[in-house]
Design a protein around this motif. Sequence first.
Motif, PDB file in Angstrom:
ATOM      1  N   GLN A   1       0.699  -1.262  -0.079  1.00  0.00           N
ATOM      2  CA  GLN A   1      -0.026  -0.045   0.006  1.00  0.00           C
ATOM      3  C   GLN A   1       0.731   1.289  -0.183  1.00  0.00           C
ATOM      4  OE1 GLN A   1      -2.646   2.467   2.999  1.00  0.00           O
ATOM      5  NE2 GLN A   1      -2.618   0.291   3.374  1.00  0.00           N
ATOM      6  N   PHE A   2       0.543   2.269  -0.912  1.00  0.00           N
ATOM      7  CA  PHE A   2       0.893   3.578  -0.989  1.00  0.00           C
ATOM      8  C   PHE A   2       0.157   4.372   0.161  1.00  0.00           C
ATOM      9  CE2 PHE A   2       2.974   7.047  -3.288  1.00  0.00           C
ATOM     10  CZ  PHE A   2       2.789   7.989  -2.344  1.00  0.00           C
ATOM     11  N   GLN A   3       0.516   4.558   1.415  1.00  0.00           N
ATOM     12  CA  GLN A   3      -0.356   5.095   2.394  1.00  0.00           C
ATOM     13  C   GLN A   3      -0.782   6.466   1.980  1.00  0.00           C
ATOM     14  OE1 GLN A   3      -2.430   4.806   4.937  1.00  0.00           O
ATOM     15  NE2 GLN A   3      -0.817   4.098   6.440  1.00  0.00           N
ATOM     16  N   ILE A   4      -2.076   6.766   2.098  1.00  0.00           N
ATOM     17  CA  ILE A   4      -2.592   8.001   2.057  1.00  0.00           C
ATOM     18  C   ILE A   4      -3.178   8.459   3.291  1.00  0.00           C
ATOM     19  CG2 ILE A   4      -4.142   9.505   0.901  1.00  0.00           C
ATOM     20  CD1 ILE A   4      -3.829   7.845  -1.684  1.00  0.00           C
ATOM     21  N   LYS A   5      -2.725   9.113   4.102  1.00  0.00           N
ATOM     22  CA  LYS A   5      -2.990   9.082   5.362  1.00  0.00           C
ATOM     23  C   LYS A   5      -2.496  10.717   5.946  1.00  0.00           C
ATOM     24  CE  LYS A   5      -3.169   7.147  10.040  1.00  0.00           C
ATOM     25  NZ  LYS A   5      -2.765   5.989  10.820  1.00  0.00           N
ATOM     26  N   GLU A   6      -3.312  11.518   6.627  1.00  0.00           N
ATOM     27  CA  GLU A   6      -2.944  12.834   7.144  1.00  0.00           C
ATOM     28  C   GLU A   6      -1.717  12.580   7.882  1.00  0.00           C
ATOM     29  OE1 GLU A   6      -5.262  16.890   8.830  1.00  0.00           O
ATOM     30  OE2 GLU A   6      -5.780  14.867   9.144  1.00  0.00           O
ATOM     31  N   GLY A   7      -0.349  13.443   7.577  1.00  0.00           N
ATOM     32  CA  GLY A   7       0.481  13.079   8.219  1.00  0.00           C
ATOM     33  C   GLY A   7       1.497  11.888   8.230  1.00  0.00           C
TER      34      GLY A   7
ATOM     35  N   ALA B   1      10.169  11.573   3.174  1.00  0.00           N
ATOM     36  CA  ALA B   1      10.036  12.952   3.102  1.00  0.00           C
ATOM     37  C   ALA B   1       8.552  13.176   2.995  1.00  0.00           C
ATOM     38  CB  ALA B   1      10.810  13.740   1.706  1.00  0.00           C
ATOM     39  N   ASP B   2       8.258  14.390   3.409  1.00  0.00           N
ATOM     40  CA  ASP B   2       6.810  14.848   3.240  1.00  0.00           C
ATOM     41  C   ASP B   2       6.672  15.497   2.099  1.00  0.00           C
ATOM     42  OD1 ASP B   2       5.978  13.953   5.839  1.00  0.00           O
ATOM     43  OD2 ASP B   2       7.067  15.676   6.611  1.00  0.00           O
ATOM     44  N   ALA B   3       5.608  15.418   1.173  1.00  0.00           N
ATOM     45  CA  ALA B   3       5.227  15.917   0.147  1.00  0.00           C
ATOM     46  C   ALA B   3       3.884  16.317  -0.332  1.00  0.00           C
ATOM     47  CB  ALA B   3       5.843  15.160  -1.179  1.00  0.00           C
ATOM     48  N   GLU B   4       2.842  15.753   0.858  1.00  0.00           N
ATOM     49  CA  GLU B   4       1.262  16.020   0.367  1.00  0.00           C
ATOM     50  C   GLU B   4       1.150  17.503   0.577  1.00  0.00           C
ATOM     51  OE1 GLU B   4      -2.569  13.887   1.563  1.00  0.00           O
ATOM     52  OE2 GLU B   4      -1.094  13.870   3.384  1.00  0.00           O
ATOM     53  N   LYS B   5       0.100  17.677  -0.294  1.00  0.00           N
ATOM     54  CA  LYS B   5      -0.633  19.102  -0.516  1.00  0.00           C
ATOM     55  C   LYS B   5      -1.351  19.444   0.534  1.00  0.00           C
ATOM     56  CE  LYS B   5       0.757  19.740  -5.297  1.00  0.00           C
ATOM     57  NZ  LYS B   5      -0.085  19.963  -6.727  1.00  0.00           N
ATOM     58  N   PRO B   6      -1.927  20.789   0.598  1.00  0.00           N
ATOM     59  CA  PRO B   6      -2.912  21.022   1.909  1.00  0.00           C
ATOM     60  C   PRO B   6      -4.238  20.330   1.571  1.00  0.00           C
ATOM     61  CG  PRO B   6      -1.412  22.970   1.067  1.00  0.00           C
ATOM     62  CD  PRO B   6      -1.337  21.729   0.202  1.00  0.00           C
ATOM     63  N   ILE B   7      -5.005  19.931   2.426  1.00  0.00           N
ATOM     64  CA  ILE B   7      -6.199  19.391   2.503  1.00  0.00           C
ATOM     65  C   ILE B   7      -7.246  20.073   1.300  1.00  0.00           C
ATOM     66  CG2 ILE B   7      -8.366  18.630   3.635  1.00  0.00           C
ATOM     67  CD1 ILE B   7      -5.828  17.164   4.530  1.00  0.00           C
TER      68      ILE B   7
ATOM     69  N   THR C   1       9.491   2.099  -6.427  1.00  0.00           N
ATOM     70  CA  THR C   1       9.418   3.171  -5.651  1.00  0.00           C
ATOM     71  C   THR C   1       8.312   3.898  -5.782  1.00  0.00           C
ATOM     72  OG1 THR C   1       9.814   4.302  -8.058  1.00  0.00           O
ATOM     73  CG2 THR C   1      11.938   3.586  -7.049  1.00  0.00           C
ATOM     74  N   GLN C   2       8.116   4.999  -4.661  1.00  0.00           N
ATOM     75  CA  GLN C   2       6.844   5.640  -4.445  1.00  0.00           C
ATOM     76  C   GLN C   2       7.247   6.993  -4.581  1.00  0.00           C
ATOM     77  OE1 GLN C   2       3.934   2.727  -1.800  1.00  0.00           O
ATOM     78  NE2 GLN C   2       4.893   4.596  -0.772  1.00  0.00           N
ATOM     79  N   LYS C   3       6.667   7.938  -5.503  1.00  0.00           N
ATOM     80  CA  LYS C   3       6.707   9.468  -5.605  1.00  0.00           C
ATOM     81  C   LYS C   3       5.404  10.198  -5.212  1.00  0.00           C
ATOM     82  CE  LYS C   3      10.661   9.243  -8.888  1.00  0.00           C
ATOM     83  NZ  LYS C   3      11.036   9.899 -10.173  1.00  0.00           N
ATOM     84  N   LEU C   4       5.533  11.349  -4.788  1.00  0.00           N
ATOM     85  CA  LEU C   4       4.229  12.048  -4.345  1.00  0.00           C
ATOM     86  C   LEU C   4       4.784  13.395  -4.647  1.00  0.00           C
ATOM     87  CD1 LEU C   4       1.524  12.298  -3.032  1.00  0.00           C
ATOM     88  CD2 LEU C   4       2.676  12.926  -1.020  1.00  0.00           C
ATOM     89  N   ASN C   5       3.843  14.150  -5.843  1.00  0.00           N
ATOM     90  CA  ASN C   5       3.956  15.390  -6.246  1.00  0.00           C
ATOM     91  C   ASN C   5       5.615  15.767  -6.572  1.00  0.00           C
ATOM     92  OD1 ASN C   5       1.403  15.927  -5.599  1.00  0.00           O
ATOM     93  ND2 ASN C   5       1.764  16.373  -3.551  1.00  0.00           N
TER      94      ASN C   5
END
Length: 223
Positions: free
Chosen positions: A122-128, A160-166, A182-186
């Motif tokens: 799983q590519f976790q999608i979770k706040e924080g 690293a953190d890369a998630e955009k604002p809610i 590999t997993q990339k975010l933004n």
Amino acid sequence: MNTIYRLLLIVLFLFSQNNNAQKRIALFNQKDLKGWYAFGEEAGKHNNAADLFSVANKMIRMYGPKAGYLMSEQSFRYFELTVEYRWNTDANFVKKNNSKNSGVMYLVPSETPDVLWPKGIQFQIKEGATGDFVFLQEVTLNINGTKITPGKSVVSKRFADAEKPIGEWNKLIITSKNGVITQKLNGKLVNQGTESSVTEGRVLLQYEGFPIDFRKVCIKKSK
């Protein structure tokens, strides 16, 4: 440059473009849930995925009082998977809880039973915590030279953190080839590993209780 040479260049360009297009598959056609089935916490498996989840404005909209998922009918081996998602904060959408938790699973073996949650990565999608690896049902991967201890649900933190604002759209890209993940975010590398114990399987979009939208879901096969 003579006419024949120009024509040759045009043909080569069109061939290249067509070849690339053939390798990329839209898993979501932005109209309906063709190519997917749904599984619900209490509802079980639904071959008609629209029984549990919906499509509107070219988006997959996942919400409701029970957890569940969409599973692709196709399996893939070597690939680059692209998914765009955002949290849906519209109060009109029914939710199970306030925890912003979801994920995109991949390499879910075709023989694995439908449960919450099946075997795969799983590519976790979770706040924080977006970008974490979650290894389910004994799946393993080597990270920084160390093999993950197998278990029912094992987390390996993102780099690293890369998630955009809610509320904003995020783009994740997952690549899998020869056991290398590999997993990339933004556009930012957030996790990677080698020697995956699963190398072929399906794609799964999770709904864990907080409304989430997906729009672009496509996969590019590689050799």
